[in-house]
Write a protein that holds these residues in place. Structure first.
Motif, PDB file in Angstrom:
ATOM      1  N   UNK A  92       7.497  -5.369   1.740  1.00 42.75           N
ATOM      2  CA  UNK A  92       7.759  -4.327   1.151  1.00 42.75           C
ATOM      3  C   UNK A  92       9.180  -4.174   1.161  1.00 42.75           C
ATOM      4  N   UNK A  93      10.121  -4.226  -0.198  1.00 44.18           N
ATOM      5  CA  UNK A  93      11.531  -3.168  -0.065  1.00 44.18           C
ATOM      6  C   UNK A  93      10.363  -1.672  -1.169  1.00 44.18           C
ATOM      7  N   UNK A  94      11.119  -0.710  -1.038  1.00 40.55           N
ATOM      8  CA  UNK A  94      11.530   0.460  -1.434  1.00 40.55           C
ATOM      9  C   UNK A  94      11.852   0.212  -3.239  1.00 40.55           C
ATOM     10  N   UNK A  95      13.211   0.433  -2.492  1.00 38.55           N
ATOM     11  CA  UNK A  95      14.280  -0.369  -3.860  1.00 38.55           C
ATOM     12  C   UNK A  95      14.137  -1.668  -4.029  1.00 38.55           C
ATOM     13  N   UNK A  96      13.381  -1.372  -5.687  1.00 37.51           N
ATOM     14  CA  UNK A  96      13.094  -3.535  -6.447  1.00 37.51           C
ATOM     15  C   UNK A  96      14.036  -2.153  -7.599  1.00 37.51           C
ATOM     16  N   UNK A 100       9.191   1.162  -7.992  1.00 33.15           N
ATOM     17  CA  UNK A 100       9.588   0.865  -6.875  1.00 33.15           C
ATOM     18  C   UNK A 100       8.251   0.270  -6.012  1.00 33.15           C
ATOM     19  N   UNK A 101       9.360  -0.196  -5.428  1.00 32.17           N
ATOM     20  CA  UNK A 101       8.313  -0.655  -3.834  1.00 32.17           C
ATOM     21  C   UNK A 101       6.828   0.341  -3.739  1.00 32.17           C
ATOM     22  N   UNK A 102       7.707   1.410  -3.853  1.00 34.22           N
ATOM     23  CA  UNK A 102       6.064   2.657  -3.795  1.00 34.22           C
ATOM     24  C   UNK A 102       4.462   2.977  -4.815  1.00 34.22           C
ATOM     25  N   UNK A 103       5.273   2.001  -5.777  1.00 35.33           N
ATOM     26  CA  UNK A 103       4.484   1.600  -7.305  1.00 35.33           C
ATOM     27  C   UNK A 103       3.330   0.276  -6.714  1.00 35.33           C
ATOM     28  N   UNK A 104       4.513  -0.024  -5.822  1.00 31.58           N
ATOM     29  CA  UNK A 104       3.423  -1.837  -6.136  1.00 31.58           C
ATOM     30  C   UNK A 104       2.833  -1.589  -5.277  1.00 31.58           C
ATOM     31  N   UNK A 105       2.940  -0.809  -3.994  1.00 34.99           N
ATOM     32  CA  UNK A 105       2.014  -0.352  -3.084  1.00 34.99           C
ATOM     33  C   UNK A 105       0.945   0.526  -3.561  1.00 34.99           C
ATOM     34  N   UNK A 106       0.263   1.210  -4.267  1.00 28.47           N
ATOM     35  CA  UNK A 106      -0.493   1.881  -5.037  1.00 28.47           C
ATOM     36  C   UNK A 106      -0.684   0.916  -6.017  1.00 28.47           C
ATOM     37  N   UNK A 119       6.273  -1.512   4.395  1.00 29.85           N
ATOM     38  CA  UNK A 119       7.385  -1.325   3.962  1.00 29.85           C
ATOM     39  C   UNK A 119       8.499  -1.201   4.881  1.00 29.85           C
ATOM     40  N   UNK A 120       9.703  -2.592   4.228  1.00 28.63           N
ATOM     41  CA  UNK A 120      10.951  -2.727   5.317  1.00 28.63           C
ATOM     42  C   UNK A 120      11.992  -2.190   4.139  1.00 28.63           C
ATOM     43  N   UNK A 121      12.997  -1.418   4.646  1.00 28.72           N
ATOM     44  CA  UNK A 121      13.444  -0.555   4.308  1.00 28.72           C
ATOM     45  C   UNK A 121      14.767   0.399   3.854  1.00 28.72           C
ATOM     46  N   UNK A 122      15.640   0.333   3.789  1.00 27.13           N
ATOM     47  CA  UNK A 122      17.134   1.018   4.726  1.00 27.13           C
ATOM     48  C   UNK A 122      16.424   2.665   3.787  1.00 27.13           C
ATOM     49  N   UNK A 123      15.767   2.791   3.399  1.00 21.09           N
ATOM     50  CA  UNK A 123      15.636   4.489   2.930  1.00 21.09           C
ATOM     51  C   UNK A 123      14.718   4.697   3.972  1.00 21.09           C
ATOM     52  N   UNK A 124      15.139   5.971   4.757  1.00 14.90           N
ATOM     53  CA  UNK A 124      14.266   6.346   6.065  1.00 14.90           C
ATOM     54  C   UNK A 124      13.835   7.834   5.087  1.00 14.90           C
ATOM     55  N   UNK A 125      14.611   8.468   4.599  1.00 13.91           N
ATOM     56  CA  UNK A 125      13.665   9.539   3.714  1.00 13.91           C
ATOM     57  C   UNK A 125      12.106  10.315   4.121  1.00 13.91           C
ATOM     58  N   UNK A 130       6.352   9.587   3.595  1.00 12.22           N
ATOM     59  CA  UNK A 130       4.905   9.951   2.788  1.00 12.22           C
ATOM     60  C   UNK A 130       4.298   8.958   2.077  1.00 12.22           C
ATOM     61  N   UNK A 131       4.862   8.872   1.383  1.00 11.43           N
ATOM     62  CA  UNK A 131       5.005   8.519   0.509  1.00 11.43           C
ATOM     63  C   UNK A 131       3.892   6.689   1.002  1.00 11.43           C
ATOM     64  N   UNK A 132       4.903   6.289   1.220  1.00 14.13           N
ATOM     65  CA  UNK A 132       3.932   4.742   2.265  1.00 14.13           C
ATOM     66  C   UNK A 132       2.740   5.050   2.940  1.00 14.13           C
ATOM     67  N   UNK A 133       2.592   5.804   3.517  1.00 11.41           N
ATOM     68  CA  UNK A 133       1.353   6.047   4.124  1.00 11.41           C
ATOM     69  C   UNK A 133       0.493   6.665   3.049  1.00 11.41           C
ATOM     70  N   UNK A 134       0.827   7.569   2.168  1.00  8.82           N
ATOM     71  CA  UNK A 134      -0.061   7.881   0.906  1.00  8.82           C
ATOM     72  C   UNK A 134      -0.774   6.700   0.620  1.00  8.82           C
ATOM     73  N   UNK A 135      -0.024   5.327   0.551  1.00  6.60           N
ATOM     74  CA  UNK A 135      -0.423   4.433  -0.362  1.00  6.60           C
ATOM     75  C   UNK A 135      -0.931   3.168   1.208  1.00  6.60           C
TER      76      UNK A 135
END
Length: 161
Positions: A92-96, A100-106, A119-125, A130-135
């Motif tokens: 799952x990409x984050x920026x769609x 967001x991929x985070x919303x789909x993961x939730x 999560x497979x993403x260019x974002x490494x913030x 943290x959101x990936x772990x929470x979801x």
């Protein structure tokens, strides 16, 4: 998560726009009814959610020789494919474009807590990790990624299965 802490950028302060994503009642019921069957699949089925054609094709090319793969370019397509196929693994990409991929993961965490999301993403913030772990994401791979990191994520799923 597979990311090294030194590679993580500080969280951005900007507030993300909120989108509403949800399964229909019928889709949610189907997931609940058949979600445990994926453990019986001889090989993991995979859903790739990536809006960039090149990245989506690259990942599909890596995986489709040995696994049934479904691809989505946005969250609405992903919702329909997930409900229909109940995949073993979601890359799952984050920026769609539509959410967001985070919303789909939730959403997956809410309706299918035994899902396996990477999560497979260019974002490494930091905020994304943290959101990936929470979801409930079981992996976080930063682009550009290697075939070995993708295979390692699948092996992690197989060990958990």
């Amino acid at each position: 998560m597979d990311n090294q802490i030194n590679d993580i950028k500080p969280a951005e302060e900007a507030v993300d726009e909120v989108f509403k994503v949800e399964f229909t009642e019928e889709q949610a019921s189907h997931i609940k009814k058949f979600g445990n069957e994926r453990r019986t699949y001889p090989v993991p089925t995979i859903l790739i959610v990536e809006d960039q054609n090149f990245s989506r094709s690259l990942l599909e090319g890596m995986l489709s020789r040995s696994n049934p793969c479904y691809t989505a370019a946005n969250v609405q397509q992903a919702i329909a494919l997930y409900a229909e196929h109940i995949p073993s693994i979601v890359f799952l990409d984050i920026e769609l474009p539509d959410a967001s991929g985070h919303e789909f993961a939730a959403l997956l965490k809410k309706h299918d807590p035994n899902n396996f999301v990477v999560m497979v993403t260019a974002n490494n913030y930091t905020k994304d990790v943290v959101l990936a772990r929470e979801n409930n994401a079981q992996g976080f791979i930063v682009k550009p990624y290697s075939r070995q990191k993708i295979i390692t994520a699948i092996d992690k799923y197989l060990e958990r299965k």
